[in-house]
Design a protein around this motif. Structure first.
Motif, mmCIF file in Angstrom:
data_model
loop_
_atom_site.group_PDB
_atom_site.id
_atom_site.type_symbol
_atom_site.label_atom_id
_atom_site.label_comp_id
_atom_site.label_asym_id
_atom_site.label_seq_id
_atom_site.Cartn_x
_atom_site.Cartn_y
_atom_site.Cartn_z
ATOM 1 N N TYR A 217 0.788 -1.223 0.000
ATOM 2 C CA TYR A 217 0.000 0.000 0.000
ATOM 3 C C TYR A 217 0.825 1.282 0.000
ATOM 4 O O TYR A 217 0.261 2.371 0.124
ATOM 5 C CB TYR A 217 -0.953 0.000 1.203
ATOM 6 N N GLY A 218 2.143 1.195 -0.154
ATOM 7 C CA GLY A 218 2.951 2.401 -0.215
ATOM 8 C C GLY A 218 2.886 3.208 1.068
ATOM 9 O O GLY A 218 2.750 2.677 2.165
ATOM 10 N N GLY A 219 3.017 4.536 0.922
ATOM 11 C CA GLY A 219 2.997 5.407 2.090
ATOM 12 C C GLY A 219 4.232 5.249 2.960
ATOM 13 O O GLY A 219 4.171 5.444 4.178
ATOM 14 N N GLN A 220 5.369 4.918 2.339
ATOM 15 C CA GLN A 220 6.582 4.674 3.122
ATOM 16 C C GLN A 220 7.826 4.845 2.241
ATOM 17 O O GLN A 220 7.732 4.947 1.019
ATOM 18 C CB GLN A 220 6.558 3.257 3.693
ATOM 19 N N TYR A 221 8.980 4.857 2.906
ATOM 20 C CA TYR A 221 10.248 4.965 2.196
ATOM 21 C C TYR A 221 10.692 3.595 1.705
ATOM 22 O O TYR A 221 10.451 2.577 2.355
ATOM 23 C CB TYR A 221 11.324 5.567 3.107
ATOM 24 N N GLU A 222 11.341 3.592 0.552
ATOM 25 C CA GLU A 222 11.781 2.345 -0.064
ATOM 26 C C GLU A 222 13.196 2.500 -0.615
ATOM 27 O O GLU A 222 13.614 3.607 -0.991
ATOM 28 C CB GLU A 222 10.854 1.954 -1.219
ATOM 29 N N VAL A 223 13.906 1.402 -0.688
ATOM 30 C CA VAL A 223 15.201 1.357 -1.372
ATOM 31 C C VAL A 223 14.966 0.776 -2.758
ATOM 32 O O VAL A 223 14.319 -0.267 -2.893
ATOM 33 C CB VAL A 223 16.214 0.488 -0.604
ATOM 34 N N ILE A 224 15.435 1.457 -3.779
ATOM 35 C CA ILE A 224 15.275 0.929 -5.139
ATOM 36 C C ILE A 224 16.652 0.513 -5.668
ATOM 37 O O ILE A 224 17.529 1.334 -5.876
ATOM 38 C CB ILE A 224 14.589 1.933 -6.082
ATOM 39 N N GLY A 225 16.807 -0.755 -5.874
ATOM 40 C CA GLY A 225 18.019 -1.284 -6.474
ATOM 41 C C GLY A 225 19.277 -0.858 -5.769
ATOM 42 O O GLY A 225 19.379 -0.887 -4.534
ATOM 43 N N SER A 226 20.239 -0.397 -6.564
ATOM 44 C CA SER A 226 21.550 -0.034 -6.027
ATOM 45 C C SER A 226 21.641 1.428 -5.592
ATOM 46 O O SER A 226 22.697 1.878 -5.156
ATOM 47 C CB SER A 226 22.625 -0.306 -7.096
#
Length: 459
Positions: A217-226
């Protein structure tokens, strides 16, 4: 697998193609058509045109519609309607520029908003002097289909396809981030659920098959790949109403503080409509508009760029473009403007059929209509299929609005304000939308074009 020799501007190599996929599909999987705005095989955009150097196939009916006799004799064919044959040799034709961007300020950058649309990726850097630099490019997944469901189907076929759609999208997002070397940027990435799921490599099963479901549901921080730093992903509301809608709604509520009830429509390939009933109650739905409003799949369609026709007006000589028209392209807004003028002149019916009209100007316009359509200039014309595509968009949109009004137990005249964002941008006339029946008569007076609300909300 079938060996086919592919010649690009600087390279030539023999590839093994799947005989069950079209040449266009094989080329996309091989990395040649990433980001090219294709119409998914309906044969109207011409972006997959190939030149057969050896063993050209017999022209298909779609080839005859698109190429003249000289081009056909030279080996021109549409890759979307032909399948590979052993020992063929094809040459790729010119491709559109994929990225349109430049910094408008030398001031430092402190934040970046990215809107991953199904057709286009748009972004904006905010500078320390409060100026903004904007950019856009085609979504590199276009070769897998022009809309969400075709890409989900492509991804579900095999792991390699799913990984390909992640990789091309991730690499493009990384290219955008790397336009600015500072790794301490505040970054927010908005987009519909499918685009977010592709980027984050989430499980696509809930989006691919009915009954649809959302496991993230999103609404948060994420790490994308490198990428070293985290990026923020706004909330996803439902399987097909995502972070683009929540970002846009956030922007509207803060910037406009609208009275209730209000309607927010995000016109894109995957369109979202939000009906604000009260501060505590919002209804939303998604509609499959297709890419026509972004100019994709139309005979001379194109996203907005300098020199592309985006507005038409009646003149003593007929219907002419407002401003410079230095290309052979027309935006989705341009098509809407053109059709609205034709409808006012009575040169097309409400069903989209060409008519003679009953005024001197209408007669002049009608004299430029032949078996291909309404000729606008040189080899540029409005085809009946283009009219049909806009009619389908209008039908889908009006159905979505009626559905929400029914669910909210309100009538359209009770809506106090209408906000229109997304692909229609800042180049569409509210009166044109009303003329074509997107909204009931009188709606233009309480409507406002608010641009790319997803991007503004991300920022």
């Amino acid at each position: 697998m079938i060996p086919v020799k592919v010649c690009d501007t600087s390279t030539s190599k023999t590839l093994l193609f799947d005989p069950l996929k079209t040449l266009t599909q094989n080329l996309f999987v091989s990395g040649y058509l990433s980001g090219v705005p294709l119409c998914a095989g309906i044969g109207t955009c011409g972006q997959c045109a190939l030149i057969f150097i050896h063993k050209p196939p017999i022209p298909a009916p779609k080839d005859l519609e698109y190429f003249d006799a000289e081009e056909l004799n030279s080996g021109f064919r549409l890759g979307c309607v032909h399948y590979p044959e052993s020992n063929q040799c094809v040459q790729l034709t010119a491709r559109p520029s994929e990225r349109d961007f430049s910094f408008v300020s030398d001031a430092s950058v402190n934040s970046l908003g990215i809107d991953i649309g199904t057709t286009s990726i748009k972004w904006s850097f905010k500078h320390s002097d409060s100026s903004f630099s904007y950019g856009q490019t085609f979504n590199p997944q276009m070769g897998a289909g022009p809309e969400v469901m075709s890409r989900l189907t492509f991804a579900s076929a095999c792991t390699e396809n799913k990984d390909l759609l992640h990789d091309v999208l991730y690499n493009e997002i990384l290219n955008v981030i790397n336009l600015q070397a500072d790794t301490s940027l505040n970054i927010c990435i908005a987009g519909n659920p499918a685009m977010i799921f592709f980027l984050l490599k989430k499980n696509l099963a809930g989006l691919s098959v009915a009954p649809y479901s959302l496991e993230y549901y999103g609404g948060q921080y994420e790490v994308i790949g490198s990428y070293d730093s985290e990026v923020y992903v706004p909330s996803l509301f439902s399987p097909f109403v995502g972070a683009d809608a929540s970002a846009g709604l956030t922007y509207l509520l803060e910037a406009y503080q609208p009275d209730f009830p209000f309607l927010f429509a995000d016109f894109g390939t995957n369109g979202e409509i939000v009906l604000g009933i009260s501060p505590e109650k919002f209804l939303c739905t998604s509609i499959a508009l297709g890419p026509a409003l972004e100019g994709i799949g139309l005979r001379h369609g194109s996203p907005y760029r300098k020199g592309v026709a985006s507005r038409f007006s009646p003149t003593s000589e007929g219907i002419k473009v407002n401003g410079s028209w230095s290309t052979d392209k027309i935006t989705g807004s341009g098509y809407i403007s053109l059709l609205a003028n034709l409808l006012r002149l009575n040169n097309i019916s409400s069903e989209g059929h060409f008519k003679k009209g009953n005024s001197p100007l209408a007669f002049k316009v009608f004299s430029k209509i032949n078996d291909k359509g309404l000729w606008l200039k040189n080899n540029i014309y409005l085809h009946s299929r283009d009219i049909e595509e806009i009619l389908k968009v209008k039908a889908a949109f009006t159905l979505g609005v009626s559905f929400l009004c029914d669910q909210g137990n309100i009538t359209h005249d009770m809506i106090k304000s209408i906000f229109i964002g997304g692909a229609l941008g800042e180049h569409t006339s509210l009166n044109d939308l009303e003329t074509l029946g997107f909204f009931p008569p009188g709606s233009a007076n309480k409507s406002e074009i608010v641009g790319n609300t997803s991007l503004k909300g991300a920022l």
